[in-house]
Motif scaffolding. Structure first.
Motif, PDB file in Angstrom:
ATOM      1  N   ASP A  46      14.122  -8.464   2.466  1.00  7.98           N
ATOM      2  CA  ASP A  46      14.346  -8.569   3.908  1.00  7.98           C
ATOM      3  C   ASP A  46      13.367  -9.554   4.534  1.00  7.98           C
ATOM      4  N   ASP A  47      13.874 -10.725   4.892  1.00  4.72           N
ATOM      5  CA  ASP A  47      13.017 -11.763   5.470  1.00  4.72           C
ATOM      6  C   ASP A  47      12.633 -11.481   6.926  1.00  4.72           C
ATOM      7  N   ASP A  48      13.262 -10.492   7.536  1.00  2.00           N
ATOM      8  CA  ASP A  48      13.024 -10.221   8.956  1.00  2.00           C
ATOM      9  C   ASP A  48      11.949  -9.162   9.208  1.00  2.00           C
ATOM     10  N   LEU A  49      11.366  -8.620   8.136  1.00  5.94           N
ATOM     11  CA  LEU A  49      10.357  -7.575   8.319  1.00  5.94           C
ATOM     12  C   LEU A  49       9.134  -8.126   9.047  1.00  5.94           C
ATOM     13  N   ASP A  50       8.683  -7.400  10.066  1.00  5.36           N
ATOM     14  CA  ASP A  50       7.474  -7.790  10.796  1.00  5.36           C
ATOM     15  C   ASP A  50       6.231  -7.078  10.288  1.00  5.36           C
ATOM     16  N   LEU A  51       6.426  -5.905   9.666  1.00  7.45           N
ATOM     17  CA  LEU A  51       5.272  -5.086   9.300  1.00  7.45           C
ATOM     18  C   LEU A  51       5.679  -4.026   8.288  1.00  7.45           C
ATOM     19  N   VAL A  52       4.755  -3.704   7.371  1.00  9.31           N
ATOM     20  CA  VAL A  52       4.932  -2.568   6.459  1.00  9.31           C
ATOM     21  C   VAL A  52       3.811  -1.576   6.711  1.00  9.31           C
ATOM     22  N   LEU A  53       4.174  -0.324   6.957  1.00 12.44           N
ATOM     23  CA  LEU A  53       3.203   0.764   7.072  1.00 12.44           C
ATOM     24  C   LEU A  53       3.219   1.499   5.736  1.00 12.44           C
ATOM     25  N   LEU A  54       2.105   1.467   5.027  1.00 10.51           N
ATOM     26  CA  LEU A  54       2.058   1.897   3.630  1.00 10.51           C
ATOM     27  C   LEU A  54       1.104   3.067   3.429  1.00 10.51           C
ATOM     28  N   ASP A  55       1.619   4.146   2.836  1.00 11.25           N
ATOM     29  CA  ASP A  55       0.788   5.308   2.508  1.00 11.25           C
ATOM     30  C   ASP A  55       0.097   5.076   1.164  1.00 11.25           C
ATOM     31  N   LEU A  56      -1.203   5.302   1.108  1.00  7.94           N
ATOM     32  CA  LEU A  56      -1.963   5.064  -0.124  1.00  7.94           C
ATOM     33  C   LEU A  56      -1.582   6.015  -1.257  1.00  7.94           C
ATOM     34  N   ASN A  57      -1.101   7.202  -0.913  1.00  6.22           N
ATOM     35  CA  ASN A  57      -0.948   8.252  -1.919  1.00  6.22           C
ATOM     36  C   ASN A  57       0.491   8.591  -2.277  1.00  6.22           C
ATOM     37  N   MET A  58       1.436   7.759  -1.886  1.00 12.51           N
ATOM     38  CA  MET A  58       2.828   8.076  -2.229  1.00 12.51           C
ATOM     39  C   MET A  58       3.116   7.678  -3.685  1.00 12.51           C
ATOM     40  N   PRO A  59       4.207   8.179  -4.264  1.00  8.85           N
ATOM     41  CA  PRO A  59       4.530   7.895  -5.663  1.00  8.85           C
ATOM     42  C   PRO A  59       4.578   6.396  -5.983  1.00  8.85           C
ATOM     43  N   GLY A  60       3.934   6.046  -7.098  1.00  4.76           N
ATOM     44  CA  GLY A  60       3.934   4.665  -7.568  1.00  4.76           C
ATOM     45  C   GLY A  60       2.761   3.833  -7.079  1.00  4.76           C
ATOM     46  N   MET A  61       1.988   4.352  -6.127  1.00  9.05           N
ATOM     47  CA  MET A  61       0.933   3.540  -5.531  1.00  9.05           C
ATOM     48  C   MET A  61      -0.262   3.319  -6.455  1.00  9.05           C
ATOM     49  N   HIS A  62      -0.692   4.370  -7.154  1.00  3.72           N
ATOM     50  CA  HIS A  62      -1.890   4.282  -8.013  1.00  3.72           C
ATOM     51  C   HIS A  62      -3.062   3.692  -7.235  1.00  3.72           C
ATOM     52  N   GLY A  63      -3.317   4.309  -6.090  1.00  2.00           N
ATOM     53  CA  GLY A  63      -4.408   3.836  -5.243  1.00  2.00           C
ATOM     54  C   GLY A  63      -4.103   2.475  -4.635  1.00  2.00           C
ATOM     55  N   LEU A  64      -5.074   1.576  -4.716  1.00  2.00           N
ATOM     56  CA  LEU A  64      -4.924   0.261  -4.095  1.00  2.00           C
ATOM     57  C   LEU A  64      -4.060  -0.694  -4.929  1.00  2.00           C
ATOM     58  N   ASN A  65      -3.720  -0.300  -6.160  1.00  2.00           N
ATOM     59  CA  ASN A  65      -2.882  -1.170  -6.993  1.00  2.00           C
ATOM     60  C   ASN A  65      -1.518  -1.423  -6.340  1.00  2.00           C
ATOM     61  N   GLY A  66      -0.989  -0.392  -5.673  1.00  2.00           N
ATOM     62  CA  GLY A  66       0.293  -0.546  -5.000  1.00  2.00           C
ATOM     63  C   GLY A  66       0.219  -1.563  -3.873  1.00  2.00           C
ATOM     64  N   LEU A  67      -0.887  -1.536  -3.126  1.00  2.00           N
ATOM     65  CA  LEU A  67      -1.090  -2.513  -2.054  1.00  2.00           C
ATOM     66  C   LEU A  67      -1.153  -3.924  -2.622  1.00  2.00           C
ATOM     67  N   ILE A  68      -1.884  -4.086  -3.719  1.00  2.00           N
ATOM     68  CA  ILE A  68      -2.013  -5.407  -4.340  1.00  2.00           C
ATOM     69  C   ILE A  68      -0.643  -5.912  -4.806  1.00  2.00           C
TER      70      ILE A  68
END
Length: 222
Positions: A46-68
């Motif tokens: 989706d090229d129109d996204l303005d922002l992502v609000l991201l939970d650190l502890n949701m499935p698949g995140m593995h801490g900050l690795n998901g953010l990276i």
């Protein structure tokens, strides 16, 4: 107005943040997901996204690795960490890894709205208590070392820019600085941009942390 992806595995929180967005930013579109894999797919498609609000502890995140992973896959979409985790070091690491802000899930509704507004305006947002705590730690660590910002850089700042930087280091938002200095918020934004350029830093948080050991009274006496 905006298109915002909410990536969180708690339905009640997603509902709460949607209410904040609809109230503070009428007409905005929200998209929901509860795992990192889907968030990555949506953010890249989706090229129109303005922002992502991201939970650190949701499935698949593995801490900050998901953010990276998200920053690597969709580098043009700003990502804000929204989490119950308020450990100061994790918050600062999230900013280092490319997040443009950190919002605590325990934040009052008006504070969440203000944080989102600052971020959507292009600013980096951190809770003021985190900023003050990090600045205090930086001061203690560097008490016996050379100042992080060379005096010639500080001398390049105008008196008004020094006053703005001083209040930034205290954790004040642009709106608070404008009120306390009796100037327009647009003027504050212009000063902040000039400060970042003159200090050679990339964002507000870097400026705040590098300014933590400055004796503002000394430079304001000139």
């Amino acid at each position: 107005m905006y298109k915002i992806l909410i990536a969180d595995d708690h339905p009640l929180f997603r509902e709460a943040i949607i209410n904040v967005i609809q109230s503070g930013f009428p007409g905005s579109e929200t998209i929901e997901t509860e795992d990192l894999e889907t968030a990555l797919q949506l953010a890249t498609e989706d090229d129109d996204l303005d922002l992502v609000l991201l939970d650190l502890n949701m499935p698949g995140m593995h801490g900050l690795n998901g953010l990276i992973s998200l920053r690597n896959e969709a580098p043009t979409v700003p990502v804000v960490i929204v989490s119950a985790e308020d450990d100061k070091q994790i918050v600062l690491q999230a900013i280092t890894c490319g997040a443009v802000g950190f919002i605590s899930k325990s934040s009052p509704r008006p504070q969440m709205t203000d944080a989102l507004q600052q971020i959507l305006n292009g600013n980096v947002y951190l809770p003021s208590d985190i900023i003050r705590s990090a600045s205090s730690d930086n001061r203690r660590q560097r008490r016996m070392s050379e100042p992080q910002i060379p005096p010639e850089m500080l001398n390049s700042l105008t008196r008004r820019q020094l006053l703005v930087l001083e209040r930034m280091a205290q954790g004040e938002s642009n709106k608070q600085i404008a009120y306390n200095l009796s100037i327009a918020e647009t003027t504050v934004k212009a000063h902040v941009s000039a400060i970042l350029r003159k200090l050679g830093v990339h964002n507000r948080v870097q400026a705040i942390l590098s300014a933590s050991d400055i004796d503002f009274a000394h430079y304001l006496r000139r």
